[in-house]
Write a protein that holds these residues in place. Structure first.
Motif, PDB file in Angstrom:
ATOM      1  N   LYS A 125      72.021 110.385  -8.948  1.00 55.33           N
ATOM      2  CA  LYS A 125      72.124 112.031  -8.829  1.00 55.33           C
ATOM      3  C   LYS A 125      70.622 112.250  -9.589  1.00 55.33           C
ATOM      4  N   VAL A 126      69.800 113.070  -8.884  1.00 57.44           N
ATOM      5  CA  VAL A 126      68.487 113.310  -9.459  1.00 57.44           C
ATOM      6  C   VAL A 126      68.322 114.714  -9.818  1.00 57.44           C
ATOM      7  N   GLU A 127      68.563 114.869 -11.183  1.00 61.23           N
ATOM      8  CA  GLU A 127      68.274 116.361 -11.824  1.00 61.23           C
ATOM      9  C   GLU A 127      66.767 116.839 -11.822  1.00 61.23           C
ATOM     10  N   GLU A 128      65.934 115.922 -12.145  1.00 61.18           N
ATOM     11  CA  GLU A 128      64.329 116.240 -12.024  1.00 61.18           C
ATOM     12  C   GLU A 128      63.711 115.205 -11.508  1.00 61.18           C
ATOM     13  N   PRO A 129      63.011 115.415 -10.367  1.00 62.55           N
ATOM     14  CA  PRO A 129      62.408 114.288  -9.648  1.00 62.55           C
ATOM     15  C   PRO A 129      61.138 113.866 -10.499  1.00 62.55           C
ATOM     16  N   GLY A 130      60.779 112.609 -10.195  1.00 62.65           N
ATOM     17  CA  GLY A 130      59.387 112.014 -10.947  1.00 62.65           C
ATOM     18  C   GLY A 130      59.431 110.474 -10.819  1.00 62.65           C
ATOM     19  N   GLU A 131      58.682 109.887 -11.379  1.00 65.66           N
ATOM     20  CA  GLU A 131      58.552 108.390 -11.656  1.00 65.66           C
ATOM     21  C   GLU A 131      57.836 108.023 -12.856  1.00 65.66           C
ATOM     22  N   TYR A 132      58.177 106.793 -13.214  1.00 67.41           N
ATOM     23  CA  TYR A 132      57.948 106.235 -14.525  1.00 67.41           C
ATOM     24  C   TYR A 132      58.152 104.886 -14.421  1.00 67.41           C
ATOM     25  N   THR A 133      57.252 103.952 -15.375  1.00 61.93           N
ATOM     26  CA  THR A 133      57.220 102.578 -15.402  1.00 61.93           C
ATOM     27  C   THR A 133      58.042 101.952 -16.674  1.00 61.93           C
ATOM     28  N   ILE A 134      58.960 101.096 -16.671  1.00 61.28           N
ATOM     29  CA  ILE A 134      59.655 100.458 -17.485  1.00 61.28           C
ATOM     30  C   ILE A 134      59.552  98.958 -17.586  1.00 61.28           C
ATOM     31  N   PRO A 135      59.355  98.259 -18.418  1.00 61.61           N
ATOM     32  CA  PRO A 135      59.178  96.877 -18.478  1.00 61.61           C
ATOM     33  C   PRO A 135      60.419  96.097 -18.012  1.00 61.61           C
ATOM     34  N   SER A 136      60.264  95.326 -16.857  1.00 65.52           N
ATOM     35  CA  SER A 136      61.459  95.213 -16.107  1.00 65.52           C
ATOM     36  C   SER A 136      62.470  94.027 -16.583  1.00 65.52           C
ATOM     37  N   LYS A 137      61.911  93.244 -17.034  1.00 70.72           N
ATOM     38  CA  LYS A 137      62.939  92.125 -17.948  1.00 70.72           C
ATOM     39  C   LYS A 137      63.535  92.675 -18.980  1.00 70.72           C
ATOM     40  N   LEU A 138      63.030  93.318 -19.672  1.00 73.47           N
ATOM     41  CA  LEU A 138      63.739  93.992 -20.711  1.00 73.47           C
ATOM     42  C   LEU A 138      64.754  95.165 -20.463  1.00 73.47           C
ATOM     43  N   PHE A 139      64.284  95.896 -19.330  1.00 72.00           N
ATOM     44  CA  PHE A 139      65.245  96.905 -18.694  1.00 72.00           C
ATOM     45  C   PHE A 139      66.522  96.248 -18.128  1.00 72.00           C
ATOM     46  N   PHE A 140      66.163  95.071 -17.334  1.00 68.67           N
ATOM     47  CA  PHE A 140      67.520  94.373 -16.619  1.00 68.67           C
ATOM     48  C   PHE A 140      68.279  93.941 -17.431  1.00 68.67           C
ATOM     49  N   ASP A 141      67.625  93.222 -18.673  1.00 67.62           N
ATOM     50  CA  ASP A 141      68.691  92.507 -19.695  1.00 67.62           C
ATOM     51  C   ASP A 141      69.435  93.517 -20.198  1.00 67.62           C
ATOM     52  N   TYR A 142      69.047  94.642 -20.734  1.00 67.97           N
ATOM     53  CA  TYR A 142      69.683  95.802 -21.434  1.00 67.97           C
ATOM     54  C   TYR A 142      70.696  96.260 -20.436  1.00 67.97           C
ATOM     55  N   VAL A 143      70.546  96.610 -19.353  1.00 69.77           N
ATOM     56  CA  VAL A 143      71.419  97.147 -18.480  1.00 69.77           C
ATOM     57  C   VAL A 143      72.616  96.099 -18.118  1.00 69.77           C
ATOM     58  N   SER A 144      72.414  94.898 -18.095  1.00 65.66           N
ATOM     59  CA  SER A 144      73.316  93.828 -17.913  1.00 65.66           C
ATOM     60  C   SER A 144      74.310  93.947 -19.051  1.00 65.66           C
ATOM     61  N   LEU A 145      74.196  94.310 -20.064  1.00 62.17           N
ATOM     62  CA  LEU A 145      74.958  94.385 -21.329  1.00 62.17           C
ATOM     63  C   LEU A 145      75.778  95.631 -21.348  1.00 62.17           C
ATOM     64  N   LEU A 146      75.506  96.670 -20.535  1.00 56.97           N
ATOM     65  CA  LEU A 146      76.125  98.211 -20.633  1.00 56.97           C
ATOM     66  C   LEU A 146      77.400  98.053 -19.875  1.00 56.97           C
ATOM     67  N   PRO A 147      78.292  98.745 -20.531  1.00 55.52           N
ATOM     68  CA  PRO A 147      79.510  99.180 -19.654  1.00 55.52           C
ATOM     69  C   PRO A 147      79.322  99.709 -18.282  1.00 55.52           C
ATOM     70  N   ASN A 148      80.600  99.563 -17.633  1.00 51.58           N
ATOM     71  CA  ASN A 148      80.558  99.862 -16.263  1.00 51.58           C
ATOM     72  C   ASN A 148      80.640 101.517 -16.012  1.00 51.58           C
ATOM     73  N   GLU A 149      79.744 102.365 -16.622  1.00 49.96           N
ATOM     74  CA  GLU A 149      79.952 103.558 -16.748  1.00 49.96           C
ATOM     75  C   GLU A 149      78.672 104.309 -16.237  1.00 49.96           C
ATOM     76  N   THR A 150      78.725 105.512 -16.137  1.00 51.17           N
ATOM     77  CA  THR A 150      77.308 106.368 -15.388  1.00 51.17           C
ATOM     78  C   THR A 150      76.442 106.135 -16.760  1.00 51.17           C
ATOM     79  N   ILE A 151      75.217 106.027 -16.000  1.00 51.83           N
ATOM     80  CA  ILE A 151      73.932 105.682 -16.952  1.00 51.83           C
ATOM     81  C   ILE A 151      72.965 106.764 -16.492  1.00 51.83           C
TER      82      ILE A 151
END
Length: 378
Positions: free
Chosen positions: A60-86
């Motif tokens: 669900k996109v509320e405001e379109p746009g683009e941004y770059t995030i460190p990929s390994k850090l982002f992936f490792d962090y998301v892997s630890l999150l609960p199965n809910e909306t982010i």
């Protein structure tokens, strides 16, 4: 940019793209994944300048746009999150990520610095069955050369051709010591013979991506491969992988595959693997030599190795051997690679003599997979 999506969708997009990040002192942005939100989709893009991968997921996109995030850090962090909306919201300096009781800020970089990923308008487009391509890659990639002195040998030869009314693709690899060749069907696109060399690193990434989706029943049974101007693009479901091709001509390897043999043996694959592994414990360090001796009269194959410091070993296996008695010394690592790439219960081993290449193939499918091992000359 402001968006929300399920943890599963975000995790899938990052698991596909985060592997491609590369450490580049001059371009630190290559360690980041580009997140682009527009319409009802979120697209993740990463590149190492030799290849790029895009993965699109729903959100669900509320405001379109683009941004770059460190990929390994982002992936490792998301892997630890609960199965809910982010929820993700980007500013100038960072991206705020919230999921249930988890809140974080990850420092990123503006999208304007991210390298432009070219789009490929395919002059040639082929539809290849996914299951066949996965099997083929597992049977040939290990025989690619790692030495960059001959760039064409660091890739896989893709030769598209017709067989009767059907399209076929023959994949081949060699590092000058052994050669693997696999032929698979092509669903559509083969109208004439066409050859291209694709980097092994690209195909390893294709294989990895296909394995990520192995349990997804909604995805198509074929992958689309398009080629144009020294570029190739693989499209599978929500994923697009773009890579350069290798411009050099692949050597004419067919001439080294022997066609007439003095000795042929049909051997139980598991028995052969155990015999080779046992003998390998006594092979010479650095030479990795084992000796194969074929006796058509007693229908016995003996696999042996001798090392002055460790001792000697000989293992006998029963085999259906025809032709003349023969023996050859080979590198056991190369032989095992070929045996383990074959899935049939029995293998066919064919040879001329101790100084010529030996041919290994699955019984009953000798035309679909061929593996050639050069002997160690005594």
């Amino acid at each position: 940019m402001k968006l929300s999506c399920t943890r599963d969708n975000l995790h899938q997009g990052l698991s596909i793209t985060s592997h491609l990040m590369t450490k580049n002192v001059n371009l630190p942005i290559l360690q980041n994944v580009l997140v682009k939100a527009e319409g009802g989709t979120i697209r993740f893009t990463s590149t190492n300048l030799e290849m790029a991968v895009n993965c699109t997921v729903r959100g669900k996109v509320e405001e379109p746009g683009e941004y770059t995030i460190p990929s390994k850090l982002f992936f490792d962090y998301v892997s630890l999150l609960p199965n809910e909306t982010i929820q993700i919201e980007s500013g100038d300096q960072d991206a705020k990520v919230q999921c249930g009781t988890y809140k974080t800020k990850i420092n990123g970089l503006g999208a304007s610095e991210f390298p432009l990923v070219p789009s490929v308008e395919g002059e040639h487009a082929y539809q290849i069955p996914v299951s066949d391509l996965k099997t083929a890659l597992s049977q040939v990639l290990f025989a690619v050369a790692t030495n960059e002195s001959r760039p064409e040998l660091t890739g896989v030869s893709f030769a598209f051709h017709t067989h009767g009314n059907e399209g076929r693709l023959t994949l081949a690899t060699t590092d000058s010591y052994r050669l693997a060749e696999k032929t698979i069907p092509v669903i559509s696109g083969v109208t004439e013979d066409f050859n291209v060399v694709i980097p092994a690193k690209t195909l390893s990434e294709v294989s990895r991506i296909l394995s990520v989706f192995k349990d997804d029943v909604e995805l198509p049974s074929a992958i689309t491969m398009s080629l144009s101007n020294s570029q190739v693009v693989f499209v599978y479901g929500p994923v697009e992988l773009i890579s350069r091709t290798i411009d050099e001509q692949y050597p004419d390897y067919k001439q080294i595959i022997p066609s007439n043999f003095q000795t042929q043996a049909v051997i139980d694959r598991d028995d052969f693997i155990k015999a080779v592994k046992t003998a390998s414990l006594f092979s010479k360090t650095g030479l990795f030599d084992v000796k194969l001796a074929f006796d058509p009269e007693s229908k016995q194959l003996s696999v042996s190795a001798t090392d002055a410091t460790r001792g000697a070993n000989t293992t006998h296996s029963s085999a259906d051997i025809t032709g003349v008695p023969n023996n050859v010394t080979v590198n056991y690592k190369y032989l095992l690679d070929g045996l383990q790439a074959i899935s049939s219960d029995q293998v066919v081993y064919e040879m001329i003599d101790a100084s010529n290449p030996c041919l290994l193939s699955p019984k009953g499918e000798t035309d679909s997979y061929r593996y050639v091992v050069m002997p160690i000359k005594q």
